[in-house]
Each structure stands twice: as structure tokens, then as C-alpha cells.
Design an enzyme around this catalytic site. Structure first.
Site, PDB file in Angstrom:
ATOM      1  N   LYS A   1       6.383  11.120  59.858  1.00  0.00           N
ATOM      2  CA  LYS A   1       6.523  12.178  58.860  1.00  0.00           C
ATOM      3  C   LYS A   1       5.147  12.810  58.653  1.00  0.00           C
ATOM      4  O   LYS A   1       4.209  12.149  58.196  1.00  0.00           O
ATOM      5  CB  LYS A   1       7.062  11.630  57.537  1.00  0.00           C
ATOM      6  CG  LYS A   1       7.263  12.707  56.472  1.00  0.00           C
ATOM      7  CD  LYS A   1       7.836  12.105  55.204  1.00  0.00           C
ATOM      8  CE  LYS A   1       8.023  13.162  54.122  1.00  0.00           C
ATOM      9  NZ  LYS A   1       8.570  12.591  52.870  1.00  0.00           N
TER      10      LYS A   1
ATOM     11  N   LYS B   1       9.867  14.028  61.354  1.00  0.00           N
ATOM     12  CA  LYS B   1      10.012  15.070  60.329  1.00  0.00           C
ATOM     13  C   LYS B   1       8.679  15.787  60.152  1.00  0.00           C
ATOM     14  O   LYS B   1       7.648  15.113  60.009  1.00  0.00           O
ATOM     15  CB  LYS B   1      10.441  14.415  59.014  1.00  0.00           C
ATOM     16  CG  LYS B   1      10.601  15.384  57.841  1.00  0.00           C
ATOM     17  CD  LYS B   1      10.988  14.622  56.577  1.00  0.00           C
ATOM     18  CE  LYS B   1      11.133  15.596  55.403  1.00  0.00           C
ATOM     19  NZ  LYS B   1      11.470  14.891  54.153  1.00  0.00           N
TER      20      LYS B   1
END
Length: 325
Positions: free
Chosen positions: A199, A251
């Protein structure tokens, strides 16, 4: 009749829609998709999110309704994010059985049973008054290990509320192992963990912060990944897999398709990617200005994420796509 001797004519496989569909290498199905949804505490009507056209903060009733729609359309699951009325330094609403996220999980699970995967975002940023994904120490820094203790409690609370899958998104070191142990010790060994493994500290989260009414001051660069790094993502992903993650996630999606491909090739568990709020906002803004074909761009971006290696895609377009756009 051709005037050239061309033994290789790749265009033969593009001559008609039927031909193109037959030889297509990548496809996206509703069962590949997860719909992120926001539920606001004590809301009596849905609240539109200005930077995410078509997305709202749901009431409990509309949350249940959209979850049923997702189930009926064949979408794999919904990922719930809570928007509480009050927040504190410890994010105590995250572990409260009567906190909005746990109430929302319970309501959706009661409505859909096992016919739709009910997923909970496991992070403190929605519940802390400072907006960080963990609690702070005396110097104002995010305290990794103190945060892990709260994550363990959150995991049990969400499992008790009925979540099939937990999505730890805080990027704390060791979070997957701690969460897995807490679930197993509490008798929730069948609850799966989808680790937000790679992320990145991205500019693409801006609209999401409007959606959860984030109070963040500063940034999350000390715990989310540096966008300049690629190899680091494999280390994070492999650590999560070793600690018991059932699925891994990258992400954002589109700016990190190279990372997604790397992780998908290395992993032995399913890999997801999250088409985040900023990715959606760019599509919507360009389409609103008449610069792109909106529906084609939605299909193309989802296909590119699948093509890069994701078997699961979190996208705000999940329900619309499942209904055929």
C-alpha cells in the site's frame, strides 16, 4: 487479392467481435469484483461524496440494500468502511460492538448470510481524531506495536460481527501475524485475511478521505510505501504470506501495475488490487469533460488490472460493471 506475401497476419484474429471474444486472453467477471461501501453513523439519508460521483455515505438501511443488490448482480463481496460521529486518540469506536463499522458488518451479514462475502476494513484511520492508521506515542509518532494490540481487538470484534474477510490496511509491521493469531485464539479460524501488502503513500486517496471525513494532518509516509520503491513491495507481500495472509493486495492499482505483476508472479495465494478513489475520480472528471468514453475506460482499466495479475479487484464500479455498465 493481396499483392504482398504476408504469411503472418495477426489482424485475422480481430476481424469480428465473435473472433475477438474467442481469442481474448483476459476477462473480467462480476465474481472477480468487490464493492467498497461507506456507512455513516446515525445517518437518516444518504450523503453524496462530491469527489466520487455516484458514491455515497450510506445509512444502515441503504447499506443493506446495496449489499443485496451486489449479491443479486453476482459481485463477490462488499468491503465496509465506517464513518463514526465521534473519534478519539485511541480509535475506540473500532473495537466497540456498537461502533458503526461493527454494526454495519452485522447488519449486512444478517441480510446476505453466506451469499456475499462481507468484508471489514481493519484500520484505525476512520476512528482516530488525528486521522492516522495507528495510535500515537508521546512524540506524536505512530506507535507500531501499541497499534498491533488494538488491531488484534478489532479483528475479533469484526469477526464476531460477522465478517467473512478482514482487510488490514494500516501497513504496521507484523500486523498479519498478530491478527491471524487473535482470530485463531478466539475461535475464528475460518475468517480470512486479505492483507493490504503493498500500500503506497499515494496522492490518489484524496477523495477517500472526503468519504470517511478524515481528520488527518500531515502524511503517512512513515508507514505506507514510498512510490519510488518496487522491490520493497515483494518483501512486504512475502512477509504477509509467511504470517498467514490468505490473500495479498496492491493499492492503488493503475499507477502500480508493475508492482502488481511482480507480486502476482511471486505469490502462492490470490492477489487483489484496489482501484482507489482517485483513480475513479480521474475517470469521472475526464468523462464529465467529454475527453474520454467513460464506459470504455472503466472496462479498459479493470481489464488492465486483471491482465497485470490480479484475480480480485476492489472497485467502486463493481455493481455498475456487474450490471453490464
Amino acid at each position: 487479392m493481396s499483392t504482398h506475401d504476408l504469411p503472418h497476419r495477426p489482424r485475422r484474429l480481430r476481424t469480428s467481435p465473435v473472433m475477438r471474444n474467442m481469442v481474448a486472453e483476459t476477462s473480467v467477471a462480476p465474481s472477480d469484483l468487490i464493492l467498497p461501501v461507506f456507512v455513516r453513523e446515525n445517518a437518516t439519508e444518504n450523503t453524496p461524496i462530491s469527489s466520487m460521483p455516484g458514491v455515497v455515505q450510506h445509512t444502515l438501511d441503504s447499506l443493506v440494500d446495496v449489499s443485496k443488490q451486489a449479491r443479486d448482480a453476482g459481485v463477490a463481496g462488499v468491503m465496509l468502511f465506517g464513518v463514526p460521529e465521534t473519534r478519539d486518540a485511541q480509535g475506540s469506536g473500532s473495537i466497540d460492538p456498537d461502533g458503526i463499522l461493527n454494526v454495519g458488518l452485522r447488519a449486512v451479514r444478517d441480510a446476505v448470510g453466506d451469499d456475499l462475502l462481507v468484508m471489514g476494513d481493519l484500520c484505525l484511520d476512520e476512528f482516530t481524531d488525528h486521522g492516522h492508521c495507528g495510535v500515537l506515542d508521546a512524540q506524536g509518532r505512530v506507535d507500531n506495536d501499541a497499534t498491533l494490540d488494538i488491531y488484534a481487538q478489532m479483528a475479533v470484534a469484526q469477526a464476531q460481527a460477522g465478517a467473512h474477510v478482514l482487510g488490514p490496511s494500516g501497513m504496521m509491521d507484523g500486523q498479519i501475524g498478530v491478527i491471524r493469531a487473535a482470530l485463531d485464539l478466539s475461535g475464528h479460524d475460518d475468517v480470512a485475511v486479505m492483507a493490504y501488502s503493498a500500500k503506497y503513500a499515494s496522492a490518489a486517496y484524496g477523495p477517500f478521505r472526503e468519504a470517511v471525513q478524515s481528520s488527518l494532518q500531515g502524511d503517512r509516509a512513515t508507514y505506507q510505501q514510498d512510490p519510488r520503491n518496487r522491490t520493497e513491495s515483494l518483501r512486504e507481500a512475502m512477509l504477509d504470506e509467511e504470517q498467514g495472509a490468505d490473500m495479498l493486495m496492491v493499492k492503488p492499482a493503475l499507477p502500480y501495475l508493475d508492482v502488481l505483476s511482480d507480486v502476482a508472479q511471486a505469490a502462492t495465494v490470490p492477489v487483489a488490487a484496489y482501484q482507489v478513489s482517485g483513480e475513479m475520480a480521474m475517470i469521472e472528471a475526464a468523462a464529465a469533460n467529454g475527453w474520454i468514453d467513460r464506459e470504455r475506460m472503466i472496462r479498459e482499466t479493470l481489464t488492465s488490472i486483471k491482465r497485470a495479475g490480479a484475480s480480485i479487484v476492489l472497485t467502486y464500479y463493481a455493481l455498475e460493471f456487474a450490471r453490464g455498465l
